[in-house]
Scaffold this motif. Sequence first.
Motif, PDB file in Angstrom:
ATOM      1  N   GLY A 499      -2.680  -1.099  -0.334  1.00 15.43           N
ATOM      2  CA  GLY A 499      -1.684  -0.489   0.645  1.00 15.43           C
ATOM      3  C   GLY A 499      -1.850   1.052   0.686  1.00 15.43           C
ATOM      4  N   GLY A 500      -2.464   1.829  -0.158  1.00 14.16           N
ATOM      5  CA  GLY A 500      -2.517   3.285  -0.222  1.00 14.16           C
ATOM      6  C   GLY A 500      -3.881   3.652   0.000  1.00 14.16           C
ATOM      7  N   ILE A 501      -4.020   4.931  -0.325  1.00 16.35           N
ATOM      8  CA  ILE A 501      -5.449   5.815  -0.022  1.00 16.35           C
ATOM      9  C   ILE A 501      -6.121   5.815  -1.349  1.00 16.35           C
ATOM     10  CG2 ILE A 501      -6.121   8.076   0.463  1.00 16.35           C
ATOM     11  CD1 ILE A 501      -3.533   8.408   2.133  1.00 16.35           C
ATOM     12  N   SER A 502      -7.289   5.162  -1.248  1.00 20.78           N
ATOM     13  CA  SER A 502      -8.164   5.243  -2.302  1.00 20.78           C
ATOM     14  C   SER A 502      -9.618   4.984  -1.712  1.00 20.78           C
ATOM     15  CB  SER A 502      -8.000   4.728  -3.564  1.00 20.78           C
ATOM     16  OG  SER A 502      -8.116   3.215  -3.347  1.00 20.78           O
ATOM     17  N   LEU A 503     -10.775   5.438  -2.337  1.00 17.63           N
ATOM     18  CA  LEU A 503     -11.960   4.679  -1.681  1.00 17.63           C
ATOM     19  C   LEU A 503     -12.029   3.289  -1.987  1.00 17.63           C
ATOM     20  CD1 LEU A 503     -13.746   7.639  -3.864  1.00 17.63           C
ATOM     21  CD2 LEU A 503     -14.083   7.274  -1.528  1.00 17.63           C
ATOM     22  N   GLU A 504     -11.677   2.702  -3.319  1.00 19.64           N
ATOM     23  CA  GLU A 504     -11.596   1.317  -3.224  1.00 19.64           C
ATOM     24  C   GLU A 504     -10.966   0.442  -2.278  1.00 19.64           C
ATOM     25  OE1 GLU A 504     -11.593   3.037  -7.580  1.00 19.64           O
ATOM     26  OE2 GLU A 504     -10.769   3.948  -5.481  1.00 19.64           O
ATOM     27  N   GLU A 505      -9.779   0.977  -1.755  1.00 14.67           N
ATOM     28  CA  GLU A 505      -8.990   0.443  -0.840  1.00 14.67           C
ATOM     29  C   GLU A 505      -9.498   0.602   0.596  1.00 14.67           C
ATOM     30  OE1 GLU A 505      -4.551   0.730  -2.062  1.00 14.67           O
ATOM     31  OE2 GLU A 505      -5.553   2.449  -2.377  1.00 14.67           O
ATOM     32  N   MET A 506     -10.090   1.830   0.807  1.00  7.97           N
ATOM     33  CA  MET A 506     -10.192   2.005   2.357  1.00  7.97           C
ATOM     34  C   MET A 506     -11.924   1.788   2.823  1.00  7.97           C
ATOM     35  SD  MET A 506      -8.021   5.256   3.269  1.00  7.97           S
ATOM     36  CE  MET A 506      -8.410   4.945   5.091  1.00  7.97           C
TER      37      MET A 506
END
Length: 516
Positions: A499-506
Amino acid sequence: MSNISLLWVDDEIDLLKPHIIFLEKKGYQVTTCQSGTEALEEIETKNFDIIFLDENMPGLTGLETLTEIKAVKDFIPVVMITKSEEEYIMEEAIGSKIADYLIKPVNPNQILLSLKKNLDNTRLITNKTTSNYQQEFRKIAMDLTAVDSYADWSELYKKLIYWELQLEDVENTGMLEILEQQKTEANNEFFKFIENNYQNWFSQENEAPILSHTAFKRFVLPEITKEQPTLLVVIDNLRYDQFKVFEDVIQTYYKSKKEHTYYSILPTATQYARNAFFAGLMPSEMEKLYPDYWLNDTDEGGKNQFENEFLAAQLKRLGKDINYEYHKITSLQKGKKLAESFRSQKSLDLSVVVYNFVDMLSHAKTEMQVIKELAGDDKSYRSLSLSWFKNSALLDIIQQAKQMNFKLILTTDHGTINVNTPTKVIGDKNTSLNLRYKTGKSLTYNERDVFAVKDPKKIHLPSINMSSSYIFAKGDYFLAYPNNYNYYANYYKNSFQHGGISLEEMIIPLAVYTPK
């Protein structure tokens, strides 16, 4: 090297004396015998690290001896040596799990190389991989100071994952710890990049990456033809590192045609990112155009119940006449049912399969102690995901698709990150519950730990009420309320969230494969 003991079995062992002297000078302890029967007697009374076995011997043949050895001491690596280049002998030997296969005449260096491959493999790979990463470390550190575009960030993230996968099995754990520090530093810088650029992507679209709502049109649609059926698999919550280890299995059946990356929209959560993928629209547009399909965070009911309808509307809007079916797999039974009937998909242009297992696994890690222990870090989380994939109905479906000459497209909606750092947030009772982002009014938070968007319209998100804002956690932070803060901080620490901001999520993988 003097603690390495090998057995060499050959009916012409006397002719190999120069080879044996060569190995003994290198420090190896060499025992010799001239028949399969003698070899079996030797391994009953002595322990050997490796066996060199001639295939063509009187009495018990090499293959027969190999079978006997494997029956009693399966763990000893056996190197088959033969004069014959007949294919069936090679196949028999390989099928019996030999460690190596050499064809006579062999020279001493061939023997030494085989020994190193089989006995010194781990140390040599550790030394080489560690050395290579040490050389690359400085370059990655320099790249981190210079990266200034979404394309550069994608490439840097892929490079970090490459080295993470290379280093995960080496004995030098210190190198992996250094890499983890680099990933943390990268995520801190990536957060600043998103904070400074994300909003502009919607006003300057020519400067924007492919995002969730444009990925289907840009990457999937051009691959769909009437001449060949296409299987689109969307595995929920799949990170790039998990995708890479899955790919090793997929490439048994498919060859890679293209690999793309695109960016998940914010929030990097299923109800936003996956709906955007299928609708070809941002959330505020979905809310406006399809109020019966879109539900906000605080609304009752499932938030991804209308993906099929969103996809149908997108295809109609694009003027595409595509014969397709949509399948959402949320249980083992549903997966098996689709696998059993998959041949019926042959007549379609497009078969869409949404698979929810990885998302369920990440939630189970939070809630079940046994999963917490099995998936305590990124390496074990990958391993557990891979074990599921290898034994899943999804792999059965992919194998069938290959046999029926389907093109395969594999992607996801967003990734996930292992969170470890709590940060306090205060909101009213209508504030959303996600740990990596919040939407609501009158939110109080530490500004250094989140990306705050006061006007959701600027990033095409709906507002629950007139004064709603959004906050997105950075790096490995997670949002916790002051009430029972210590309990929740400990409960959710070292859990996988999104749900947030990280290389892994985005940064999202999308790969196109053609059947082998």
